[in-house]
Structures are given as structure tokens and as C-alpha cells.
Design an enzyme around this catalytic site. Structure first.
Site, PDB file in Angstrom:
ATOM      1  CB  SER A 298     -43.382 -20.089   0.936  1.00 50.84           C
ATOM      2  OG  SER A 298     -42.230 -19.595   0.997  1.00 50.84           O
ATOM      3  N   GLY A 299     -42.759 -19.825  -2.274  1.00 52.11           N
ATOM      4  CA  GLY A 299     -42.626 -18.997  -3.359  1.00 52.11           C
ATOM      5  C   GLY A 299     -41.474 -17.831  -2.885  1.00 52.11           C
ATOM      6  N   GLY A 300     -41.157 -17.926  -1.486  1.00 49.35           N
ATOM      7  CA  GLY A 300     -39.994 -17.032  -1.287  1.00 49.35           C
ATOM      8  C   GLY A 300     -38.585 -17.572  -1.403  1.00 49.35           C
TER       9      GLY A 300
ATOM     10  CG  ASP B 225     -35.665 -17.443   3.275  1.00 50.65           C
ATOM     11  OD1 ASP B 225     -34.816 -16.760   2.670  1.00 50.65           O
ATOM     12  OD2 ASP B 225     -36.462 -16.980   4.022  1.00 50.65           O
ATOM     13  CB  SER B 226     -39.190 -22.309   0.582  1.00 51.12           C
ATOM     14  OG  SER B 226     -39.688 -21.646  -0.094  1.00 51.12           O
TER      15      SER B 226
ATOM     16  CG  HIS C 165     -20.742  -6.400  22.567  1.00 48.31           C
ATOM     17  ND1 HIS C 165     -21.164  -7.789  22.545  1.00 48.31           N
ATOM     18  CD2 HIS C 165     -21.490  -6.097  23.712  1.00 48.31           C
ATOM     19  CE1 HIS C 165     -21.748  -8.336  23.823  1.00 48.31           C
ATOM     20  NE2 HIS C 165     -21.491  -7.083  24.575  1.00 48.31           N
TER      21      HIS C 165
ATOM     22  N   GLY D 112     -22.299 -12.831  27.152  1.00 45.93           N
ATOM     23  CA  GLY D 112     -23.308 -13.758  27.795  1.00 45.93           C
ATOM     24  C   GLY D 112     -23.914 -12.901  29.032  1.00 45.93           C
TER      25      GLY D 112
ATOM     26  CE  LYS E 265     -35.402 -13.408   2.835  1.00 50.95           C
ATOM     27  NZ  LYS E 265     -36.499 -14.146   3.303  1.00 50.95           N
TER      28      LYS E 265
ATOM     29  CD  GLU F 157     -20.476  -8.940  19.147  1.00 47.02           C
ATOM     30  OE1 GLU F 157     -19.210  -8.396  19.249  1.00 47.02           O
ATOM     31  OE2 GLU F 157     -21.167  -9.311  20.167  1.00 47.02           O
TER      32      GLU F 157
ATOM     33  CB  CYS G 191     -18.990  -8.647  26.514  1.00 46.11           C
ATOM     34  SG  CYS G 191     -20.083  -7.837  27.685  1.00 46.11           S
ATOM     35  CE1 TYR G 192     -19.499 -14.618  32.527  1.00 47.74           C
ATOM     36  CE2 TYR G 192     -19.346 -16.336  30.638  1.00 47.74           C
ATOM     37  CZ  TYR G 192     -19.466 -16.137  31.899  1.00 47.74           C
ATOM     38  OH  TYR G 192     -19.634 -17.082  32.833  1.00 47.74           O
TER      39      TYR G 192
END
Ligand code: XMP
Length: 507
Positions: free
Chosen positions: A218-220, A222-223, A166, A53, A363, A168, A80-81
Site C-alpha cells: 500500500s506504500g505504508g 507494514d506492507s 496490571h 480476563g 507498529k 503491563e 488480575c484474574y
């Protein structure tokens, strides 16, 4: 499901910690650092991580973990923090030091379960201003760098660890191994998190909601995945709505409608709203304003549809985590980078509740779910496309001419990448256009035409991206085709900026 809980102290990377842990099939959840003890206990964590942070532990307004967390007798890892919080809590000293950013060599010393199997040293990614000057009693140093004497510390008896770097971030060598050591060896958490279990749990949760759901598609990917998950849960109580806003890729509206009708037995409605969007965008040049307008028009159409065809209680969207974090509405205090229309652009007057089953996912996790749900290959491999569409790939005002240039030149870029078998290897590939013009010469005549910018990037999760080193021959072919096939274009440029400091889309 057994889990690790990550307390978010405001680092841009907080969510990445969860992501890395989930990659080895352990469920990890990000919660605000000031979560109530009752809520934290309800989550039944097997271990706790304090994220990094921007604060300093000695500031009066520094975010602090509740003291009782240390009494829960759970393994704790501070990053870290978070590392400095541990030093501070147990009576060590944190001092202001020279800022250290980037990769440092971490020399591993003293055996520890956290850094076991790492060898003698690893490259570790640092991003901090403070450091531990004096470690608390009961702790030992397990790693140091040239600048930080106590870059990694451990109290193995209490299973409490702190690391200044870090793990990650992909730039830390064996970072995932460190998180694995913590989760699997120290917390002994079970590896139960898979996309199959995500589907099962999500469908289960959604099946408990009442009322009908309207889902914008949307055709993508995700949706589409959002719609398929909801359909699995509530069947015909789901209605999908596809809006052609005139800002899609070349001929995409026809392809999307065909794909939906052919492949999925969903309640599907398509609305032609090209004129509505384009007239609202007339004369607008400011990027955030364009995003807001597109977002608002979508919502107007959705609510209008809901009123006429309802009742609907919910509006479902395929929002992903990067949309959330970059819109600055995540749980942590990350700053606004762009208002992604489906996150930051929802108006106060919206009288539908929002359902976003993919809000915690990246994604590639969504792609995995799509595969499991049997989404066709063509859609699986389709590059991401921004919600506000070509409005953010056209710099300045959206005009018919620029729309035509963006659509055709993007099609050429995609076709040529497919021809070279590179389409599936890159993250996104398109052409953007603005108002800048350059002089060309065609058939001995001077022509003053538009400049087209080709953008092709490699990325893993859209949080960072690098420009793709395309072969020069391919760039030449793309350039030739664009200037030959689109009358109004005289110059083609290639964008060689990475994210950060650039973003993937120009607006
Ligand atoms: P940037 O330009 O912020 O984009 O680096 C990161 C990723 O997000 C996509 N993008 C959006 N996706 N709604 C979306 O659903 C939006 O408003 C939006 N804006 C950008 C972009 O294409 C890239 O994959």
C-alpha cells in the site's frame, strides 16, 4: 530462543504483557489458556504468566488452567484474574467485591524478589470485580491497597506469584520492572529477543514455504516491510501488487510507485482500480459496509491478478497485532471494534493461503525492522493510513466532492505540521469530512459549505490515543488555509476526543 509463555484468559491487555516483556529483549508468546500440555511443553517456557480476563473463578464456565501446569515446576505469575486463579487453585478464597477501576496506591510489604527495588509504594492500575479474601497456605502477602488486602502475594519457595493489578499497563508505575523481576530474576530467562533475531527467524521460516507469493503493498511501512522480509527469504518468487483504489492521500499513487521503483528491487505491479472501488461505494453510508466493500474489492483484484499472472499459492499482507485484536479474531475472546479490511474481511472463496509475518508485532517494532532493512526515512516517518483509506475518513457516502475536500485539507494539515516540525512528533494527523454543513460568509455573501474535522493524535501503539494539544496559532493557520483554499468548506473543527472512547479514524 528462551521464552516466557503468557496464557490468555481473555483480557484486552493480554498481548500487552508480551509486548512489555519483549521491550526488555525477552521473547514472550501469547497462547490460548487451554493449550494442550504437549504443545505447552514443546514451547519450553522458562516461566508462565496467567493473563487477566473477564470471568470469575467461581463461575461454572470459568476458564481454568490445566492442573498439570502447576506441576511443571516453573515460575508462575498470575495477573488480575490470573491472580485469582492462583488463589483458588491453592485453596485460598476469592470473593465478589466492589468493582475497582483505575489507579490505586500499592503499599509494598514483606521483602520479595517480585517487588524488590520498588521502594515503599507504587501507583498500580486496577480493573477487577473479584478479589482474594483469604490467601492459600504457603503464600504471603507482599503488597496491599486500601481496598485489596492481598493485592500481591508470593510463594517464593515454589516461585508462584499473584498480583491483582496490571503491570503491563503504562499507568502502573514500574510495571515493566515487576515483569523484569519475574522474567530475569525469577525465571532467569535470557534476553535474546531483538528485531535482528526476529528478521533472521522470520526469513528462515518463510524460506521454507513452497509456491509463489503475491504481496499487496500500500506504500505504508507494514506492507513494505512484509514485502522486504519475504523477498529476503524467497527472492523472485515474490510479486508485489499496488492497487490505486482512488481512496489514497493527495497524489499518493504517483509517489508510491516512484518510491518502490527507485528504492527496492522488487517485482512490482501497479493497478489503477479507482473506478471499480468508487462505483462499488456509490450510495453506501454504513461504515462497516464500506470497510467490507473495500476489503472485498482488494481481494477480487488480488485473486484476478493471481489467476492471470500465477500460479500463486500465498497472499501476503502487512497485518499487525492491533488489527488482529480489534477485529476480534485474536486468540483471546476480545470483542470486535472494527473490521480491519485485511483481517476480518477475507471471503470464504479466497483460494490463496494467507502469509502475515508481522501479525504478532506492534507498529514501533515494525519501524525498528524497517530501519534495519534500510527503508527510506520518508517512508519510515510517514503516518499510518487505514487500509480502506479515505472511505473511513469520509463520513457518509464517498463522493468526488468529499474526496477532494478530504485530500486537500489533509495535505494542508500535514504541510503545516511539517512546517512547525510537529509531523514526526504526532502519531497521525488528517482531516475528515462528512455531510454536515455550516453557513459562512465570503465576500459579503452567504455560503453554505462543508464542515471539516481535523484529527491529530498522540499514541504509542494505536491501542489508545490522546488528542494532540496543538498550538492555537497553528490551528488558526490550518483553519484559514482550508477555508481559503477549498471553496466548499466554511467551518473547520478540531477533534478533542481520545481513544477510548473514540477511535482514531471516524469510521
Ligand atoms: P482506530 O480507528 O481503530 O485505528 O483507532 C487504529 C489504527 O489503525 C489504523 N486503521 C487501519 N489500518 N486497516 C489498517 O491497516 C484498517 O482497516 C484500519 N482501520 C484503522 C488507523 O489509521 C490507526 O492507526
Amino acid at each position: 530462543m528462551e521464552k516466557i509463555v503468557v496464557l490468555d484468559f481473555g483480557s484486552q491487555y493480554s498481548h500487552l504483557i508480551c509486548r512489555r516483556i519483549r521491550e526488555f529483549s525477552v521473547y514472550a508468546e501469547l497462547v490460548p489458556y487451554d493449550i494442550s500440555l504437549d504443545e505447552l511443553k514443546k514451547l519450553e517456557p522458562k516461566g508462565i504468566i496467567f493473563s487477566g480476563g473477564p470471568s470469575s473463578v467461581y463461575n461454572s464456565d470459568a476458564p481454568m488452567p490445566k492442573k498439570e501446569i502447576f506441576e511443571m515446576k516453573l515460575p508462575i505469575l498470575g495477573i488480575c484474574y490470573g491472580h485469582q486463579l492462583i488463589v483458588n487453585n491453592f485453596g485460598g478464597k476469592v470473593k465478589h467485591a466492589n468493582k475497582e477501576y483505575g489507579s490505586s496506591l500499592l503499599i509494598i510489604e514483606n521483602d520479595s524478589d517480585l517487588l524488590s527495588g520498588m521502594g515503599e509504594s507504587i501507583r498500580a492500575w486496577m480493573s477487577h470485580g473479584d478479589e482474594a479474601e483469604q490467601i492459600p497456605s504457603g503464600f504471603k502477602i507482599i503488597g496491599h491497597t486500601e481496598n485489596a488486602n492481598a493485592a500481591a502475594i508470593a510463594n517464593q519457595e515454589k516461585s508462584i506469584y499473584g498480583i491483582q493489578f496490571h503491570p503491563e499497563v503504562v499507568h502502573t508505575e514500574q510495571g515493566t520492572e515487576i515483569l523484569k523481576n519475574f522474567a530475569l530474576k525469577i525465571c532467569k530467562v535470557k534476553q535474546e529477543w531483538t528485531m535482528e533475531t526476529f528478521i533472521e527467524n522470520t526469513v528462515n521460516k518463510i524460506s521454507k514455504i513452497d509456491g509463489n507469493v503475491l504481496c499487496g503493498v500500500s506504500g505504508g511501512i507494514d506492507s513494505t516491510v512484509t514485502a522486504l522480509l519475504i523477498q529476503k527469504a524467497i527472492g523472485s518468487r515474490l510479486m508485489c501488487i499496488f492497487v490505486d483504489n482512488g481512496l489514497l492521500r493527495l497524489d499518493e499513487e504517483k509517489e508510491i510507485e516512484e518510491m518502490f521503483r527507485k528504492n527496492f528491487a522488487l517485482n512490482f505491479n501497479s493497478i489503477n482500480a479507482k473506478q471499480q472501488f468508487l462505483s462499488k461505494l456509490k450510495g453506501v453510508t454504513e461504515p462497516e459496509q464500506k470497510r467490507k466493500i473495500v476489503g472485498e474489492e482488494f481481494i477480487k483484484i488480488f485473486t484476478d491478478f493471481a489467476e492471470k499472472n500465477g500460479p500463486f499459492k500465498w497472499l501476503a499482507q502487512g497485518t499487525l497485532y492491533p488489527d488482529v485484536i480489534e477485529s476480534g479474531v485474536s486468540k483471546g475472546p476480545a470483542s470486535i471494534i472494527k473490521t480491519h479490511h485485511n483481517v476480518g474481511g477475507l471471503p470464504d472463496w479466497l483460494n490463496l493461503e494467507i502469509l502475515e509475518p508481522l501479525r504478532e508485532l506492534y507498529k514501533d517494532e515494525v519501524r525498528e525492522i524497517a530501519k534495519i532493512l534500510g527503508v527510506p526515512k520518508k517512508l519510515l516517518s510517514r503516518h499510518p493510513f487505514p487500509g480502506p483509506g479515505l472511505a473511513v475518513r469520509i463520513i457518509g457516502e464517498v463522493t468526488d466532492k468529499k474526496l477532494k475536500i478530504a485530500k486537500i485539507s489533509s495535505k494542508i494539515v500535514e504541510e503545516e505540521l511539517e512546517e512547525s516540525q510537529l509531523y514526526d512528533k504526532v502519531w497521525q494527523a488528517y482531516a475528515a469530512v462528512g455531510d454536515d454543513k455550516a453557513v459562512g460568509v465570503v465576500g459579503d455573501e452567504r455560503k453554505y459549505g462543508n464542515i471539516v474535522m481535523i484529527r491529530v493524535v498522540d499514541s504509542i501503539d494505536a491501542m489508545t490515543a490522546d488528542w494532540t494539544r496543538l498550538p492555537h496559532g497553528l490551528l488558526e493557520k490550518i483553519s484559514n488555509r482550508i477555508t481559503n483554499e477549498i471553496e466548499d468548506v466554511t467551518w473547520v473543527t478540531y477533534v478533542v476526543s481520545s481513544k477510548p472512547p473514540a477511535t482514531i479514524e471516524p469510521q
